[in-house]
Write a protein that holds these residues in place. Sequence first.
Motif, PDB file in Angstrom:
ATOM      1  N   TYR A  56      17.151 -11.169 -22.509  1.00 48.45           N
ATOM      2  CA  TYR A  56      18.154 -10.893 -21.493  1.00 48.45           C
ATOM      3  C   TYR A  56      17.398 -11.411 -20.341  1.00 48.45           C
ATOM      4  CZ  TYR A  56      22.101  -9.895 -18.695  1.00 48.45           C
ATOM      5  OH  TYR A  56      23.194 -10.038 -17.567  1.00 48.45           O
ATOM      6  N   VAL A 110      18.275 -14.586 -29.733  1.00 44.60           N
ATOM      7  CA  VAL A 110      19.429 -14.228 -29.335  1.00 44.60           C
ATOM      8  C   VAL A 110      19.661 -13.817 -27.992  1.00 44.60           C
ATOM      9  CG1 VAL A 110      21.621 -12.967 -30.036  1.00 44.60           C
ATOM     10  CG2 VAL A 110      19.839 -13.417 -31.755  1.00 44.60           C
ATOM     11  N   ARG A 148      27.563  -7.792 -25.834  1.00 39.51           N
ATOM     12  CA  ARG A 148      26.213  -7.477 -25.346  1.00 39.51           C
ATOM     13  C   ARG A 148      25.783  -6.488 -25.521  1.00 39.51           C
ATOM     14  NH1 ARG A 148      24.539  -7.425 -19.562  1.00 39.51           N
ATOM     15  NH2 ARG A 148      22.878  -6.855 -20.888  1.00 39.51           N
ATOM     16  N   TRP A 195       1.067   3.686 -18.534  1.00 42.36           N
ATOM     17  CA  TRP A 195       2.196   4.511 -18.479  1.00 42.36           C
ATOM     18  C   TRP A 195       2.069   5.708 -17.715  1.00 42.36           C
ATOM     19  CZ3 TRP A 195       6.366   4.932 -22.834  1.00 42.36           C
ATOM     20  CH2 TRP A 195       6.955   3.537 -23.205  1.00 42.36           C
TER      21      TRP A 195
HETATM   22  N1  GDD Z   1      20.133 -10.000 -26.343  1.00 42.49           N
HETATM   23  C1  GDD Z   1      19.826  -9.076 -25.604  1.00 42.49           C
HETATM   24  N2  GDD Z   1      20.944  -8.308 -25.009  1.00 42.49           N
HETATM   25  N3  GDD Z   1      18.733  -8.751 -25.546  1.00 42.49           N
HETATM   26  C2  GDD Z   1      18.279  -7.703 -24.508  1.00 42.49           C
HETATM   27  C3  GDD Z   1      19.255  -6.923 -24.016  1.00 42.49           C
HETATM   28  C4  GDD Z   1      20.450  -7.183 -24.032  1.00 42.49           C
HETATM   29  O1  GDD Z   1      21.400  -6.453 -23.821  1.00 42.49           O
HETATM   30  N4  GDD Z   1      18.553  -5.833 -23.357  1.00 42.49           N
HETATM   31  C5  GDD Z   1      17.282  -6.017 -23.538  1.00 42.49           C
HETATM   32  N5  GDD Z   1      16.945  -7.198 -24.294  1.00 42.49           N
HETATM   33  C6  GDD Z   1      15.779  -7.738 -24.767  1.00 42.49           C
HETATM   34  C7  GDD Z   1      14.863  -7.818 -23.425  1.00 42.49           C
HETATM   35  O2  GDD Z   1      15.040  -9.094 -23.051  1.00 42.49           O
HETATM   36  C8  GDD Z   1      13.352  -7.707 -24.234  1.00 42.49           C
HETATM   37  O3  GDD Z   1      13.324  -8.949 -25.015  1.00 42.49           O
HETATM   38  C9  GDD Z   1      13.715  -6.798 -25.340  1.00 42.49           C
HETATM   39  O4  GDD Z   1      14.928  -6.820 -25.418  1.00 42.49           O
HETATM   40  C10 GDD Z   1      13.258  -5.431 -24.894  1.00 42.49           C
HETATM   41  O5  GDD Z   1      13.856  -5.003 -23.490  1.00 42.49           O
HETATM   42  P1  GDD Z   1      13.080  -4.412 -22.426  1.00 42.49           P
HETATM   43  O6  GDD Z   1      13.946  -4.130 -21.307  1.00 42.49           O
HETATM   44  O7  GDD Z   1      11.765  -5.097 -22.087  1.00 42.49           O
HETATM   45  O8  GDD Z   1      12.793  -2.925 -23.055  1.00 42.49           O
HETATM   46  P2  GDD Z   1      11.468  -2.102 -22.877  1.00 42.49           P
HETATM   47  O9  GDD Z   1      10.331  -2.881 -22.541  1.00 42.49           O
HETATM   48  O10 GDD Z   1      11.693  -0.812 -21.908  1.00 42.49           O
HETATM   49  O11 GDD Z   1      11.336  -1.318 -24.217  1.00 42.49           O
HETATM   50  C11 GDD Z   1      10.772  -1.737 -25.047  1.00 42.49           C
HETATM   51  O12 GDD Z   1       9.767  -0.907 -25.512  1.00 42.49           O
HETATM   52  C12 GDD Z   1      10.409   0.241 -26.591  1.00 42.49           C
HETATM   53  C13 GDD Z   1       9.568   1.160 -26.935  1.00 42.49           C
HETATM   54  O13 GDD Z   1       9.339   2.258 -25.944  1.00 42.49           O
HETATM   55  C14 GDD Z   1      11.447  -2.454 -26.513  1.00 42.49           C
HETATM   56  O14 GDD Z   1      10.737  -3.163 -27.248  1.00 42.49           O
HETATM   57  C15 GDD Z   1      12.358  -1.408 -27.187  1.00 42.49           C
HETATM   58  O15 GDD Z   1      13.068  -1.986 -28.397  1.00 42.49           O
HETATM   59  C16 GDD Z   1      11.151  -0.468 -27.580  1.00 42.49           C
HETATM   60  O16 GDD Z   1      11.645   0.624 -28.482  1.00 42.49           O
END
Ligand code: GDD
Length: 408
Positions: free
Chosen positions: A37, A67, A98, A158
């Motif tokens: 996204y 996706v 979504r 962090w």
């Molecule tokens: N299709 C889609 N739809 N993709 C999404 C959505 C959505 O609504 N929301 C987020 N994404 C995608 C983002 O583009 C990215 O590739 C991935 O999902 C993770 O989103 P981030 O917003 O970057 O998450 P984060 O960095 O805070 O969290 C990450 O770390 C966590 C561990 O603490 C993610 O990897 C989590 O899955 C993980 O659990």
Amino acid sequence: MTYTDALIPVPVGPLQVGAAADSSAPLIQFSLIVPTYNESKNVAKIVKQLTELLDDCLPGDYELILVDDNSPDKTWQIAQALTPHYPQLRVMRRETERGLSSAVIRGWQVARGNILGVIDADLQHPPEILIQLLKQIQNGADLAVASRHVEGGGVSEWSFIRRFLSRGAQVLGLLIVPNVVGRVSDPMSGYFMVHRSAIAGPCLNPMGYKILLEVIGRGRVETIGEVGYVFQEREEGESKVTWQHYLTYLGHLVRLRSRGRIARLRRQFPVGRFLRFGIVGLSGVFVDMAVLYLLSDPSTLGWGLTRSKIVAAEIAILNNFLWNDAWTFADIAQAQKGWNARIKRFLKFNTICLAGLVLNVLLLNFLFNVVFGQQHRYLANLIAIAVVTLWNFWVNFKLSWRVTQIKK
Ligand code: GDD
Ligand code: MN
């Protein structure tokens, strides 16, 4: 040049992964979902890195499925323009649904691989870990998780608050669904892969961010492997996590805990019958009171209290039986016609109600004397009545008006 018509159609209906990959397409080993996204600045880089890695260890035997949820920055379009250079890349653009979890499941639904994986698009998950995860699966694990909390794992920069929130969420999960969250060191990980056979079948819940919980909670995952990794800092774009996600997470834990148990209970417990039974019971209270008055009041017959009460209770039981037989359990009674059967039902009902009376007295004493320390006698009585009503209903339903299905 436009590539729009080559987009993967979005599956509709329940979020359920099929047992075997689509038979019309050749089966491959590995399908990796990249949910996006607003990741326009990261797509080219992540696709390049993943392809270089996988071309080495699984040449021609994998696919990347991006996706995208119709990102305003047109991530899907940028990805689609890459496909001529990357034959393993397929793109799905969702315009109505979504959310991260459902995006991953929709991707798995169109996947052709036997091993299904997921990785973030923002390069916070180091791609080289994929090789070790794959090895874990090839060595027999049903699920392989990249973890920040085993050797070699960690987070980069962090803040205290963020570490605290992340750990707090984990502890909360451990309290609510220990048998799910306690199985891995990093249940929040969004970087893992799983055998198709371990998650094929059950309907998955699209709630929230934590798709791994869903996989462990509803799948048939026996052996789990873990590989340490350091969660990288984001260089391009921004995180989509908001406060709302924490609330959704809580809801998700609760749903995982009940796992349809509440809905099943509601289906199994005959609510309408129980209400009718309650109304009949209430009518019995009035009958009991009226008879007690007629027999024991000094202005009427003036019998002794105990003798009057026994007769009153018995008449109330008869009253309740007649109503229950004609109304609460009418359908069952009709299937067991004749006076013999009817008298049998009455004798059973009578016995169960008397046992209920004994239970009532015992329970009242126990609650009042032991549990509440000789206080709250009316609360104790209310609880006793509620428990005995349930007992009376359930045991009568199962014994007095039992439906026996004899196969002929
Ligand atoms: N299709 C889609 N739809 N993709 C999404 C959505 C959505 O609504 N929301 C987020 N994404 C995608 C983002 O583009 C990215 O590739 C991935 O999902 C993770 O989103 P981030 O917003 O970057 O998450 P984060 O960095 O805070 O969290 C990450 O770390 C966590 C561990 O603490 C993610 O990897 C989590 O899955 C993980 O659990
Ligand atoms: Mn991220």
